[in-house]
Design a protein around this motif. Sequence first.
Motif, short mmCIF file in Angstrom:
data_model
loop_
_atom_site.label_atom_id
_atom_site.label_comp_id
_atom_site.label_asym_id
_atom_site.label_seq_id
_atom_site.Cartn_x
_atom_site.Cartn_y
_atom_site.Cartn_z
N LYS A 7 -10.26 0.88 -0.23
CA LYS A 7 -10.47 2.21 -0.82
C LYS A 7 -10.76 3.25 0.26
O LYS A 7 -10.12 4.30 0.31
N HIS A 48 -9.54 3.30 -8.70
CA HIS A 48 -9.32 2.45 -9.87
C HIS A 48 -7.94 1.79 -9.86
O HIS A 48 -7.51 1.24 -10.87
N TYR A 67 0.84 -1.20 0.00
CA TYR A 67 0.00 0.00 0.00
C TYR A 67 0.87 1.26 0.00
O TYR A 67 0.58 2.23 -0.70
N LYS A 82 -0.50 -5.37 -8.10
CA LYS A 82 -0.17 -6.55 -8.90
C LYS A 82 -1.41 -7.13 -9.58
O LYS A 82 -1.63 -8.35 -9.60
N GLY A 83 -2.24 -6.24 -10.09
CA GLY A 83 -3.40 -6.67 -10.84
C GLY A 83 -4.65 -6.92 -10.02
O GLY A 83 -5.73 -7.10 -10.59
N ARG A 84 -4.53 -6.91 -8.69
CA ARG A 84 -5.72 -7.12 -7.85
C ARG A 84 -6.33 -5.77 -7.49
O ARG A 84 -5.70 -4.91 -6.90
N LYS A 85 -7.59 -5.59 -7.85
CA LYS A 85 -8.28 -4.35 -7.55
C LYS A 85 -8.54 -4.23 -6.05
O LYS A 85 -8.67 -5.24 -5.34
N PHE A 86 -8.64 -3.01 -5.57
CA PHE A 86 -8.86 -2.78 -4.15
C PHE A 86 -10.29 -3.10 -3.74
O PHE A 86 -11.24 -2.85 -4.50
N THR A 87 -10.44 -3.60 -2.51
CA THR A 87 -11.77 -3.82 -1.95
C THR A 87 -12.35 -2.49 -1.47
O THR A 87 -11.65 -1.47 -1.39
N ASP A 144 -4.72 -0.73 -8.28
CA ASP A 144 -4.57 -2.15 -7.99
C ASP A 144 -3.16 -2.41 -7.47
O ASP A 144 -2.27 -1.59 -7.61
#
Length: 434
Positions: free
Chosen positions: A264, A251, A136, A255-260, A253
Motif C-alpha cells: 500500500k 482496499h 501491480y 486476484k483476491g489477495r489484499k495488499f500488504t 487486491d
Amino acid sequence: MSASTATAPHPKSLDDIRVDFPDAPSHVPKDRIVDLSWTMGGVPNDQVDPYEHMGWLAGQNIPRLLFNPPAAGGLGAIAGGSATGNWVVTHYEDIDRVYCDNEHFSNKGTAEFQRLIGETFPSIPLGLDPPEHTPYRMFLTQFLGPATITRVMEPMIREVLDEMIGEIEDKGEVDMAWDFARVFPVRIFMGMMGFPKEMFDDFLEWEWNILHSGSLEKMQWALRSVLDFLRGFIAEKEKNPDQFLTSSIVHGDIKGRKFTDDEKIGMVWFLWLGGLDTVAATIAQMFRRMALQPEIQTRLRDNPELINGAVEEFLRTQPILSSARRAIKDFEWHGVQVKAGDSFSCLNPAGNFDPARFENPREFDPTRKGNRHFTLVGGVHSCLGGHLARRELRLLLDEWFKRIPEFRAKPGSDTSVFPGLLSIRNLPLVWDVK
C-alpha cells in the motif's frame, strides 16, 4: 577519485568533455570516460530550444557507449545511478534497447529515496521488474487508462482549468511557471488521490527537498514528513473508504489477495513522488517555447486539430528526465564489456533528437508521424501517468487558446531555463486584454 569538469558550458565534441577518472572500473575503456554532468539539467541557458546543445551526442561519430563519473555528493545511486559511475547511451536505438530489454537491464530499486531513512519497501511498480512488476502495473492502469480519464478525470480537469484561466484572463499577465504550471497538475493529482487541499504547500515543499535540495538532511526530513502523512492517510482510508485512488489502492487486491502494508505505501508513495512536478515542468517549458516562438501559437490557434500532435512534439522536444537502469548480467555490447551491476543512464535529450529516428529532429512539427519519443520513457516502465499527462496538456492548450490571446514574455523578464526537471521557477507572461 578526481574528475575534472567540462571546460565549456556547452561543449561540442568529445574532446571538450573527456576527463581523467583513475577510479573507473577496470572494464571501462579510458577513451569512453567523459563528463556529462552538463546534460543533467543543472546548467541554465536562454535558447529557444534549450536542449539544442545536447543533440550532437546522438551523432554518427559518437561512440555508442560513454561512461560518466559519479556525481558529487553520493546521492545519485538512490535515483538509479551508481557510486562508481555509469554508462550513458545517447542514440535512439540503444535507449530503446535499455528500456525494453528486460533480460539484460533491470529497474529494480530505482527512485527509492526512502532508503535514506532506513525504509525497505519498494517503490511500486517502478522499482520492480517483470514478472513481479506486471500485476501491480495492471492493477493501477485500470485507474489511469484513457477510458477512466475521460469518464472520471476530464470533468475535473476542465473545471480546474475554467477556474484558473478565469482568474487571469482579464488581468493580462501571469507567472506561468509559479502561479499556473506549478499549481494546475498538482490540483488534479491531489483530487485524483483524494488528498486534502490544505496539504498543497507542504507537498511541494517536501517534494522539492527530496528531488532538488541536494541536502541529505533536508531530504531525510522531507521523507519522514511525507511518509508519516501518507501512512496516516492510508490508515484513515482503511477506516473510511471513499471513491478516490488512495482508497482504491488501500482496499484493492490482486486476484483476491489484499495488499500488504508495504504494498500500500509502496504504491501510494510512488504515485506521490511522480505526480507533483513532471507535468509542471513540461507546461512551463511548453509556454516558454510558444512565447519565444509565437508562430507556434498562431498555428495552433488557427488549427486546433493539431493540438494532439503538438503535445507530442512539446513532449519530444522537452525531455525533462533521463532514466536509469542496471545491467543484470555480463555481456558484450558495441564491442565493450558490460558487467552485471553496471548502471546505465538513457540520455533522452539526445535520443529524442537522433536524426537516425527523427527527420529534421530540431524542427517543431505538430504533424510529425510515428512520434515515439522517450520523454515518458519506454518499455514496461513507460510513465504510468502518461495518459493523464497528455490529457492535461491537450485540454490546457484547447481552453487557453479559446480564452487568452497571443502572449509573450514580459519585457525585461528572465527567460532562462534549466533543461530538465528543475526547469523554470518563474515565467512572467503578458497579453493584451480585450
